[in-house]
Design an enzyme around this catalytic site. Sequence first.
Site, PDB file in Angstrom:
ATOM      1  N   ASP A 133       3.819  -4.462  -5.752  1.00  0.00           N
ATOM      2  CA  ASP A 133       4.310  -5.759  -5.267  1.00  0.00           C
ATOM      3  C   ASP A 133       5.832  -5.753  -5.204  1.00  0.00           C
ATOM      4  OD1 ASP A 133       1.808  -6.797  -4.978  1.00  0.00           O
ATOM      5  OD2 ASP A 133       1.870  -8.083  -6.754  1.00  0.00           O
ATOM      6  N   GLU A 164       0.828  -1.215   0.000  1.00  0.00           N
ATOM      7  CA  GLU A 164       0.000   0.000   0.000  1.00  0.00           C
ATOM      8  C   GLU A 164       0.861   1.264   0.000  1.00  0.00           C
ATOM      9  OE1 GLU A 164      -3.148  -0.088  -0.544  1.00  0.00           O
ATOM     10  OE2 GLU A 164      -3.173  -2.261  -0.436  1.00  0.00           O
TER      11      GLU A 164
HETATM   12 ZN   LIG Z   1      -2.543  -2.703  -4.833  1.00  0.00          ZN
END
Ligand SMILES: [Zn+2]
Length: 411
Positions: free
Chosen positions: A357, A276
Amino acid sequence: MHTTLFYVIIGLLLADALWGWILEELNRRSWAESVPDRLADVYPQDKFEKQKQYRRVNHRFGKISSTFSLVVLLVFLWFHGFALVDNWVLQYTDHWLWRPLIFFGIMGLASYIIGLPFDIYQTFVIEERFGFNKTTPKTFVSDQIKSLVLGAVIGGILLSLVIWFYHFAGKWFWLYAWVGLSLFMIFISKFYTTLILPLFNKQTPLEEGPLRKAIEEMSQKAGFALENVYVMDGSKRSTKANAFFSGFGKNKRIVLFDTLINDLEINEIVAVLAHEIGHYRLKHIIWGTILSVLQTGLTLYLLGWFVNEPALSQALGINEPVFHIGLIGFAILYSPVSEILGLGMNIFSRRNEFQADAFAGKHADAAALQSALKKISANALSNPTPHPWYVFFNYSHPPLLKRLEALDKVD
Ligand SMILES: [Zn+2]
């Protein structure tokens, strides 16, 4: 008489339906024989078989119901159905508010009645057969009545506001609407967690302890000044685990669902938060806001064109441009238009997911994010190996397996 634009509309509707069926068919055929090895621990084979069967039945049913509604729409268009209904309403009133309201009321009711048998079949035959149905006929009827009344009241109020706004703003209404909606969107994204969310959920600051310490260490490493971490009682409504980032400037905060804390290990939670924070640090949030403001503008501009363009009203059988006929024209062409506009957003969003990621892999732990993603997505898994074209056109997030593979390469 049918104009060229009429045939363009028909052509677009047919092409859109055909394209949708091709994608669904490709996706149906790309189901694997059995669960891919990597997902075997979170996706049991029997659940997989059941999902596969369920999707197959729904696919066939969806083909039948969408063909039926397309045929009804085409017949209706061919006979200038919208003009017929509008003329009928005109016999009683030509009031600027009542005429469109009654027109949409008739249209809404007709489309409800046409959809009802399909709804009943879906609930009491298909969902029943797979053991998903919890609705009794009595609940079904009362739900239907409730949603009809609510739909009429809320839909009526919203529609009146839109019609009133158009009546007052004239042909530049789309521009005013764009400015208004954009300011509203920015306001919401700034104050969502402080003003809106508290209406539905309770948030409490994350207490001191090993989790808080691990989060603070990671965010320092990721170059992110973290002040507000909150826990939200997400379990009140859903078993889904999640975390999100919201606001900007001093209002920015990270919110963890309590389900996330219950289901995941500390290093997994930290990895999810790093993802996030990645979205924030890589400027995905600001660009996402800019792009959706632009997309809203383009959509509203098209709506303005539909409403003001005499050729469109003529194609639907009416001589001078009328707001509610333009709105109907926009509604029936909305699906192909929004698919094209949404395509860019999906590409952008999938790219951002891979980048966030990778960011999490770098600043937290790639393996922990992999196991967290598996746990979080396990509930929502249907087709673990979707067709690449289907993903390209419909997915806002990359498929789980692709994300796991990309994380293998991060260190
Ligand atoms: Zn995401």
